[in-house]
Design a protein around this motif. Structure first.
Motif, PDB file in Angstrom:
ATOM      1  N   LYS A  94      18.223   7.034  -5.816  1.00 41.26           N
ATOM      2  CA  LYS A  94      18.033   6.599  -4.434  1.00 41.26           C
ATOM      3  C   LYS A  94      18.105   5.074  -4.257  1.00 41.26           C
ATOM      4  CE  LYS A  94      14.842   7.457  -0.625  1.00 41.26           C
ATOM      5  NZ  LYS A  94      13.627   8.145  -0.217  1.00 41.26           N
ATOM      6  N   PHE A  95      17.440   4.339  -5.154  1.00 40.24           N
ATOM      7  CA  PHE A  95      17.350   2.879  -5.009  1.00 40.24           C
ATOM      8  C   PHE A  95      18.265   2.194  -6.017  1.00 40.24           C
ATOM      9  CE2 PHE A  95      13.010   4.662  -4.374  1.00 40.24           C
ATOM     10  CZ  PHE A  95      12.955   4.522  -2.994  1.00 40.24           C
ATOM     11  N   ASN A  96      18.694   0.985  -5.683  1.00 38.76           N
ATOM     12  CA  ASN A  96      19.430   0.167  -6.641  1.00 38.76           C
ATOM     13  C   ASN A  96      18.463  -0.571  -7.557  1.00 38.76           C
ATOM     14  OD1 ASN A  96      21.190  -0.135  -3.834  1.00 38.76           O
ATOM     15  ND2 ASN A  96      22.410   0.347  -5.652  1.00 38.76           N
ATOM     16  N   ILE A  97      17.362  -1.031  -6.961  1.00 38.52           N
ATOM     17  CA  ILE A  97      16.330  -1.764  -7.707  1.00 38.52           C
ATOM     18  C   ILE A  97      14.978  -1.217  -7.278  1.00 38.52           C
ATOM     19  CG2 ILE A  97      15.278  -4.035  -8.129  1.00 38.52           C
ATOM     20  CD1 ILE A  97      18.026  -5.277  -7.373  1.00 38.52           C
ATOM     21  N   PHE A  98      14.071  -1.078  -8.230  1.00 39.32           N
ATOM     22  CA  PHE A  98      12.734  -0.569  -7.932  1.00 39.32           C
ATOM     23  C   PHE A  98      11.728  -1.599  -8.438  1.00 39.32           C
ATOM     24  CE2 PHE A  98       9.151   2.457  -8.394  1.00 39.32           C
ATOM     25  CZ  PHE A  98       9.181   3.005  -7.117  1.00 39.32           C
ATOM     26  N   CYS A  99      10.839  -2.057  -7.559  1.00 39.35           N
ATOM     27  CA  CYS A  99       9.909  -3.149  -7.862  1.00 39.35           C
ATOM     28  C   CYS A  99       8.447  -2.720  -7.728  1.00 39.35           C
ATOM     29  CB  CYS A  99      10.117  -4.314  -6.889  1.00 39.35           C
ATOM     30  SG  CYS A  99      11.767  -4.994  -6.868  1.00 39.35           S
ATOM     31  N   LYS A 100       7.612  -3.367  -8.500  1.00 35.16           N
ATOM     32  CA  LYS A 100       6.157  -3.240  -8.348  1.00 35.16           C
ATOM     33  C   LYS A 100       5.659  -4.585  -7.847  1.00 35.16           C
ATOM     34  CE  LYS A 100       1.886  -2.385 -10.946  1.00 35.16           C
ATOM     35  NZ  LYS A 100       1.324  -2.066 -12.283  1.00 35.16           N
ATOM     36  N   ILE A 101       4.847  -4.542  -6.793  1.00 36.44           N
ATOM     37  CA  ILE A 101       4.282  -5.791  -6.271  1.00 36.44           C
ATOM     38  C   ILE A 101       2.758  -5.731  -6.320  1.00 36.44           C
ATOM     39  CG2 ILE A 101       6.277  -6.202  -4.773  1.00 36.44           C
ATOM     40  CD1 ILE A 101       4.411  -5.512  -2.372  1.00 36.44           C
ATOM     41  N   ARG A 102       2.168  -6.899  -6.445  1.00 33.90           N
ATOM     42  CA  ARG A 102       0.715  -7.058  -6.365  1.00 33.90           C
ATOM     43  C   ARG A 102       0.431  -8.009  -5.217  1.00 33.90           C
ATOM     44  NH1 ARG A 102      -3.109  -4.888  -9.486  1.00 33.90           N
ATOM     45  NH2 ARG A 102      -2.365  -4.030 -11.425  1.00 33.90           N
ATOM     46  N   ALA A 103      -0.539  -7.632  -4.399  1.00 38.02           N
ATOM     47  CA  ALA A 103      -0.878  -8.451  -3.236  1.00 38.02           C
ATOM     48  C   ALA A 103      -2.382  -8.457  -3.030  1.00 38.02           C
ATOM     49  CB  ALA A 103      -0.170  -7.904  -1.995  1.00 38.02           C
ATOM     50  N   ARG A 104      -2.818  -9.361  -2.160  1.00 40.76           N
ATOM     51  CA  ARG A 104      -4.252  -9.438  -1.847  1.00 40.76           C
ATOM     52  C   ARG A 104      -4.674  -8.292  -0.941  1.00 40.76           C
ATOM     53  NH1 ARG A 104      -2.335 -14.684  -1.515  1.00 40.76           N
ATOM     54  NH2 ARG A 104      -2.082 -14.523   0.723  1.00 40.76           N
ATOM     55  N   ASP A 105      -3.810  -7.960   0.015  1.00 40.34           N
ATOM     56  CA  ASP A 105      -4.143  -6.943   1.020  1.00 40.34           C
ATOM     57  C   ASP A 105      -2.853  -6.497   1.702  1.00 40.34           C
ATOM     58  OD1 ASP A 105      -3.485  -9.029   2.831  1.00 40.34           O
ATOM     59  OD2 ASP A 105      -5.573  -9.651   2.946  1.00 40.34           O
ATOM     60  N   THR A 106      -2.975  -5.669   2.731  1.00 38.26           N
ATOM     61  CA  THR A 106      -1.777  -5.146   3.395  1.00 38.26           C
ATOM     62  C   THR A 106      -0.975  -6.248   4.097  1.00 38.26           C
ATOM     63  OG1 THR A 106      -3.087  -4.554   5.339  1.00 38.26           O
ATOM     64  CG2 THR A 106      -2.649  -2.808   3.733  1.00 38.26           C
ATOM     65  N   MET A 107      -1.640  -7.208   4.682  1.00 40.56           N
ATOM     66  CA  MET A 107      -0.934  -8.309   5.355  1.00 40.56           C
ATOM     67  C   MET A 107      -0.111  -9.111   4.346  1.00 40.56           C
ATOM     68  SD  MET A 107      -1.317  -8.094   8.566  1.00 40.56           S
ATOM     69  CE  MET A 107      -0.719  -9.680   9.087  1.00 40.56           C
TER      70      MET A 107
END
Length: 159
Positions: A104-117
């Protein structure tokens, strides 16, 4: 390239290092009833063979304020843009993992964030990269399994 042969002592050394990459070789040696020099030589051989590639530190991201995890599938306008897009993704420090994938995807990433914003800002950064057609995001509710040791033991049993 010939496959490097690991014996039971190598397995036990790796097992202890996976539990704690900072364990002194003298502690490993005491537990295995061998010399610290032997541990050092075996670890060095595994490093030279490429079995051990450095060591890592495990952080508690929640305590650092980065408990939000999401996975972002990236669709490209053209697959010829993959290298260019990956170079741009690498400049976003909140993207901790990126895979070129089939399906389905060309690239698949994992992200880390502080919150939804904050996650929204990161996703918009990905969307704004030239060559990205669109993204699709999945929010991680909980990391339920993260266990390298089970795989390591399975690999050892197959050798």
């Amino acid at each position: 390239m010939a496959k490097f042969k690991l014996d039971e002592i190598d397995h036990q050394i790796l097992d202890m290092l996976i539990d704690n990459t900072r364990i002194p070789f003298t502690d490993i040696a005491k537990k295995l009833l061998i010399s610290a020099g032997t541990v050092h030589v075996r670890v060095k051989k595994m490093e030279e063979a490429g079995i051990i590639k450095g060591s890592s530190l495990t952080l508690d991201y929640k305590k650092l304020g980065y408990s939000f995890i999401a996975y972002v599938g990236v669709f490209l306008q053209n697959t010829s843009q993959t290298k260019f897009v990956l170079e741009r993704i690498e400049s976003i420090p909140y993207v901790t993992v990126a895979h070129i994938t089939t399906g389905k995807f060309n690239i698949f990433c994992k992200i880390r964030a502080r919150d939804t914003m904050h996650a929204k800002e990161i996703i918009f950064m990905l969307d704004d990269i030239d060559g990205v057609y669109r993204t699709e995001t999945m929010i991680s509710l909980e990391e339920s399994i993260n266990d390298k040791k089970r795989l390591m033991h399975t690999i050892f049993n197959e050798l």
